[in-house]
Structures are given as structure tokens and as C-alpha cells.
Design a protein around this motif. Structure first.
Motif, mmCIF file in Angstrom:
data_model
loop_
_atom_site.group_PDB
_atom_site.id
_atom_site.type_symbol
_atom_site.label_atom_id
_atom_site.label_comp_id
_atom_site.label_asym_id
_atom_site.label_seq_id
_atom_site.Cartn_x
_atom_site.Cartn_y
_atom_site.Cartn_z
ATOM 1 N N ALA A 200 -18.140 -14.097 11.265
ATOM 2 C CA ALA A 200 -18.072 -15.459 10.729
ATOM 3 C C ALA A 200 -16.995 -15.589 9.662
ATOM 4 C CB ALA A 200 -19.430 -15.853 10.159
ATOM 5 N N SER B 282 -17.350 -17.778 7.155
ATOM 6 C CA SER B 282 -18.031 -18.027 5.878
ATOM 7 C C SER B 282 -19.523 -17.736 6.031
ATOM 8 C CB SER B 282 -17.826 -19.476 5.431
ATOM 9 O OG SER B 282 -18.522 -20.353 6.290
ATOM 10 N N GLN B 283 -20.210 -17.654 4.907
ATOM 11 C CA GLN B 283 -21.656 -17.403 4.901
ATOM 12 C C GLN B 283 -22.409 -18.451 5.708
ATOM 13 O OE1 GLN B 283 -22.142 -14.168 4.067
ATOM 14 N NE2 GLN B 283 -23.923 -14.782 2.907
ATOM 15 N N ARG B 284 -21.866 -19.636 5.773
ATOM 16 C CA ARG B 284 -22.519 -20.746 6.481
ATOM 17 C C ARG B 284 -22.742 -20.420 7.963
ATOM 18 N NH1 ARG B 284 -19.828 -26.698 7.196
ATOM 19 N NH2 ARG B 284 -21.493 -27.569 8.455
ATOM 20 N N TYR B 285 -21.833 -19.660 8.556
ATOM 21 C CA TYR B 285 -21.891 -19.375 9.999
ATOM 22 C C TYR B 285 -22.370 -17.966 10.334
ATOM 23 C CZ TYR B 285 -19.123 -23.616 10.150
ATOM 24 O OH TYR B 285 -18.683 -24.898 9.994
ATOM 25 N N THR C 197 -24.439 -14.923 11.458
ATOM 26 C CA THR C 197 -25.564 -14.749 12.381
ATOM 27 C C THR C 197 -26.526 -13.705 11.819
ATOM 28 O OG1 THR C 197 -24.418 -13.033 13.628
ATOM 29 C CG2 THR C 197 -24.102 -15.308 14.373
ATOM 30 N N GLN D 24 -16.331 -21.226 14.173
ATOM 31 C CA GLN D 24 -17.170 -20.502 13.221
ATOM 32 C C GLN D 24 -16.621 -19.135 12.828
ATOM 33 O OE1 GLN D 24 -18.395 -21.636 16.251
ATOM 34 N NE2 GLN D 24 -19.186 -23.552 15.430
#
Length: 170
Positions: free
Chosen positions: A91, A93-96, A98, A55
Motif C-alpha cells: 500500500a 499509505s496506512q489507509r490502504y 491490508t 492503492q
């Protein structure tokens, strides 16, 4: 730390290029550092472990430091020891991302200054005491009661409360 001019900037670009599980320790020892706008730290030392995860880059930070605070009882400046430990994920990317909202910069250089400032401020006590049994200041003359004792006569009682004092005498 990587950059002697900005000691809280960490180059982790080579960690990004490694496979998941790779880690590198970055020990540091700074005699003093000023973190803008108003945080002055002495003896900042410890280590940072940067670990490559699927991540992002996981930073595990453990530091000790000292700062000068003012005692809330006697108003004397003293050195407060601070032990700070935290773990944050930068992270990929934005996906990971926190709750901290940290993204890995494209340059591969992480500036720890704002993050370290926040964690240090969390460690500073709300009501700092020079030592637990600090006696504070004399309410009448303002003398530091840790250094000497005052010999004041009993203070005069407000005439409106004088009748309450009779309950204590009984």
C-alpha cells in the motif's frame, strides 16, 4: 530480479510513477538460494507481476522450487517440489494497508525475502513423505523397509495383554 547481490529485492520505483493499470513482469531463475535463517531452496524460478493500482503496488507471484526434507517414516532426505502462488498489496499509505500490513518503501525497492519465506514455509507439508507408500522403519531393528524386508519372529506379547490375544485367535 533487480539486484544480483540480493536476488529477492525488486526495484518497482518506476512502476509507482506510472498510471493505474500499468504492470511489469519480472521473470527469475535462481539455481539455489538460502533464505535466513534455515531455509535452503534449489531451482527457484517463476515470475512476479507488479501492477500499479490506485492503492499501491499489487504483486502476483508464481514460483516453483525444491527443498530437501526428511521423510517422517523412513528418515531419508528427499527433494520436495513446491508450487507457491500468492498476491499481496504494498500500500501507498496506512489507509490502504491490508491484513498483511505491507507498505510501499519510499526507496521503491521491495525485499521479497521475508514474504517469500512465509509462503514457502506454508507449502512445506507438516508430515513430509518421500513417496506416498513409504513403508518406514522396522520397529524391531530399525531397518528401512523400503530397501529390504525384515524376517523377525512374532514379537513376544506382554503377559498382561496375553489374554486379549486369545480373542484374535478365535
Amino acid at each position: 530480479m533487480s539486484d544480483p547481490h540480493s536476488p529477492l529485492r525488486l526495484n518497482v520505483g518506476f512502476v509507482v510513477a506510472q498510471s493505474a493499470g500499468f504492470s511489469r513482469d519480472f521473470p527469475f531463475d535462481l539455481p539455489q538460494i538460502n533464505i535466513p535463517p534455515d531455509l535452503h531452496i534449489k531451482g527457484l524460478s517463476g515470475s512476479i507481476r507488479a501492477t500499479r493500482t490506485p492503492q499501491g503496488i499489487l504483486l502476483q507471484v508464481k514460483i516453483i522450487a525444491q527443498t530437501v526434507l526428511e521423510c517422517v517414516r523412513c528418515l531419508i532426505n528427499f527433494h520436495q517440489s513446491l508450487n507457491v502462488s500468492f498476491t499481496e498489496l504494498y500500500a501507498f499509505s496506512q489507509r490502504y494497508v491490508t491484513d498483511s500490513g505491507l507498505l510501499m518503501p519510499e526507496t521503491g525497492i521491495i525485499d521479497l525475502t521475508p514474504l517469500l519465506r512465509e509462503y514457502i514455509l506454508l507449502e512445506i507439508p507438516i508430515s513430509p513423505l518421500c513417496f506416498p507408500d513409504c513403508k518406514g522403519l522396522c520397529l524391531i531393528c530399525g531397518n528401512n523397509l523400503n530397501e529390504s524386508k525384515c524376517n523377525h519372529e512374532d514379537e513376544t506379547v506382554d503377559p498382561r495383554l496375553a489374554s486379549l490375544k486369545t480373542f484374535l485367535d478365535k
